[in-house]
Design an enzyme around this catalytic site. Sequence first.
Site, PDB file in Angstrom:
ATOM      1  N   GLY A 275       0.857  -1.190   0.000  1.00  0.00           N
ATOM      2  CA  GLY A 275       0.000   0.000   0.000  1.00  0.00           C
ATOM      3  C   GLY A 275       0.886   1.230   0.000  1.00  0.00           C
ATOM      4  O   GLY A 275       1.149   1.852  -1.027  1.00  0.00           O
ATOM      5  N   ARG A 276       1.419   1.525   1.185  1.00  0.00           N
ATOM      6  CA  ARG A 276       2.236   2.726   1.390  1.00  0.00           C
ATOM      7  C   ARG A 276       3.362   2.872   0.346  1.00  0.00           C
ATOM      8  O   ARG A 276       3.613   3.965  -0.156  1.00  0.00           O
ATOM      9  CB  ARG A 276       2.870   2.630   2.786  1.00  0.00           C
ATOM     10  N   CYS A 346      -9.795  21.926  17.583  1.00  0.00           N
ATOM     11  CA  CYS A 346      -9.727  22.258  19.014  1.00  0.00           C
ATOM     12  C   CYS A 346      -9.214  21.076  19.837  1.00  0.00           C
ATOM     13  O   CYS A 346      -9.974  20.453  20.591  1.00  0.00           O
ATOM     14  CB  CYS A 346     -11.099  22.690  19.486  1.00  0.00           C
TER      15      CYS A 346
HETATM   16  N1  LLP Z   1      -2.412  -6.065   3.576  1.00  0.00           N
HETATM   17  C1  LLP Z   1      -3.078  -6.043   4.740  1.00  0.00           C
HETATM   18  C2  LLP Z   1      -3.855  -7.210   5.140  1.00  0.00           C
HETATM   19  C3  LLP Z   1      -3.030  -4.900   5.558  1.00  0.00           C
HETATM   20  O1  LLP Z   1      -3.687  -4.884   6.714  1.00  0.00           O
HETATM   21  C4  LLP Z   1      -2.277  -3.777   5.153  1.00  0.00           C
HETATM   22  C5  LLP Z   1      -2.216  -2.553   5.969  1.00  0.00           C
HETATM   23  C6  LLP Z   1      -1.608  -3.840   3.916  1.00  0.00           C
HETATM   24  C7  LLP Z   1      -1.679  -5.010   3.152  1.00  0.00           C
HETATM   25  C8  LLP Z   1      -0.802  -2.697   3.369  1.00  0.00           C
HETATM   26  O2  LLP Z   1       0.268  -2.384   4.187  1.00  0.00           O
HETATM   27  P1  LLP Z   1       1.352  -1.321   3.696  1.00  0.00           P
HETATM   28  O3  LLP Z   1       2.072  -1.908   2.499  1.00  0.00           O
HETATM   29  O4  LLP Z   1       0.655  -0.075   3.361  1.00  0.00           O
HETATM   30  O5  LLP Z   1       2.259  -1.160   4.852  1.00  0.00           O
HETATM   31  N2  LLP Z   1      -2.712   3.746   9.029  1.00  0.00           N
HETATM   32  C9  LLP Z   1      -1.370   3.270   9.266  1.00  0.00           C
HETATM   33  C10 LLP Z   1      -1.067   2.011   8.462  1.00  0.00           C
HETATM   34  C11 LLP Z   1      -2.042   0.892   8.715  1.00  0.00           C
HETATM   35  C12 LLP Z   1      -1.775  -0.317   7.852  1.00  0.00           C
HETATM   36  C13 LLP Z   1      -2.891  -1.304   7.955  1.00  0.00           C
HETATM   37  N3  LLP Z   1      -2.750  -2.467   7.111  1.00  0.00           N
HETATM   38  C14 LLP Z   1      -0.386   4.387   8.954  1.00  0.00           C
HETATM   39  O6  LLP Z   1      -0.815   5.484   8.619  1.00  0.00           O
HETATM   40  O7  LLP Z   1       0.831   4.203   9.110  1.00  0.00           O
END
Ligand code: LLP
Length: 418
Positions: A275-276, A346
């Site tokens: 994702g990120r 706030c």
């Molecule tokens: N697959 C599953 C099952 C997941 O739960 C997640 C992210 C991903 C893939 C993707 O992960 P990535 O490649 O993006 O690390 N809101 C938090 C991040 C939460 C991630 C939740 N799961 C932040 O802003 O750092």
Amino acid sequence: MTNFTLKNSALHAENVALSQIAAEFNTPCYVYSKAALTQAFTSFKAGLVGTNHLVCFAVKANPNIAILNVFAKLGAGFDIVSGGELARVLAAGGDPKKIVFSGVGKNAEEMRAALSAGIFCFNVESASELARLNNVAGEMGKIAPVSLRVNPNVDAKTHPYISTGLKNNKFGVAFEEAIAVYEAAAAMPNIAVHGVDCHIGSQITELAPFIEALDLILGLVDKLETKGIPISHIDVGGGIGITYSDEAPPAFTTYAKAILDKINKRNVKLLFEPGRALVGNAGVLLTKVEYLKPSAKNSDAKNFAIVDAAMNDLMRPALYDAFHNIVAVKPRVGAAETYEIVGPVCESGDFLGHDRNLNLAEGDLLAIMSAGAYGMSMASNYNTRGRAAEIMVDGDKCHVIRQREKIADLFALETCLK
Ligand code: LLP
């Protein structure tokens, strides 16, 4: 390689000055670079050439349909966690046969929608979910393709809120129970076991936790095969980190090579759920300084720069104490001061950055960097603030990919008692 660069002393997204975007579309707004999205996806795939694989973008990181559409056109699959994300992917032209459905709490309606769409696989996270999926598929006369998301109890060495692969996290089937749940799955009439899945956390900057988890998964795959349960795909999840300040996550090719070396010619399809890593550095949050509030003379209080973006637009700093670099769109020459960069909400937790050295005047524009992942997707309407507009830059063109929310829309679904 970044697509947000200074040209003639002014920050640009590709060939468009961010000041021009602010003048045209107002602030706060998210600005994405299409070239950065494309480069991230193609460089993620570069280490996988010649292998049987599918890269499923984790929609939760940024679900705007224009972004999903860019990835769909590049051949991406998608990792979804809700019926809402399924609908978005389909609206964006995503291929249902390239969707995996993760998440601990899928309801029957979401299962029906995914079965009707004909998704690639359900990543099932518990024995109860498996039983429900078997029932729902049976009612529809369908067979549900399944992976179990197993929890390998590996420390991803990341923020506790975004670590998911430890046994005290709510995610996945406990590693010790996995064989029994697979045997139960294999005996269910409306379930077809296809794969094994794991996702250990997010913003991971070392290779070791991924490899430790994969070793455990491969051991499980071998055991399942001896029990007559063949596995045709392994989903290694997402989680690879990005550089927000000085982190040095492994390059995509290094990460891919480490995984492929372990897989070592096994006849399995490999799935990834980044994702990120695909969107984080492809977006910034553009904001304007409304007021400067210097500290009282002779005190040790802070200087505040109150900007028009807030925790409701980007909640990562407030929620995880996350660091985002903050830069001036038109840097001024002269002495800098140390500022707390805060929003209008706030709450004292409404900050976007602490102790930032900047030379600022009211009306200046700032770019909050690396905001493409989990920025807009976690935005809220707290304090009845409409969510920001989203703009995608493609070369020298700007496209509004989400309009700024109008105030009247924020309470349009509410009604007073008669
Ligand atoms: N697959 C599953 C099952 C997941 O739960 C997640 C992210 C991903 C893939 C993707 O992960 P990535 O490649 O993006 O690390 N809101 C938090 C991040 C939460 C991630 C939740 N799961 C932040 O802003 O750092």
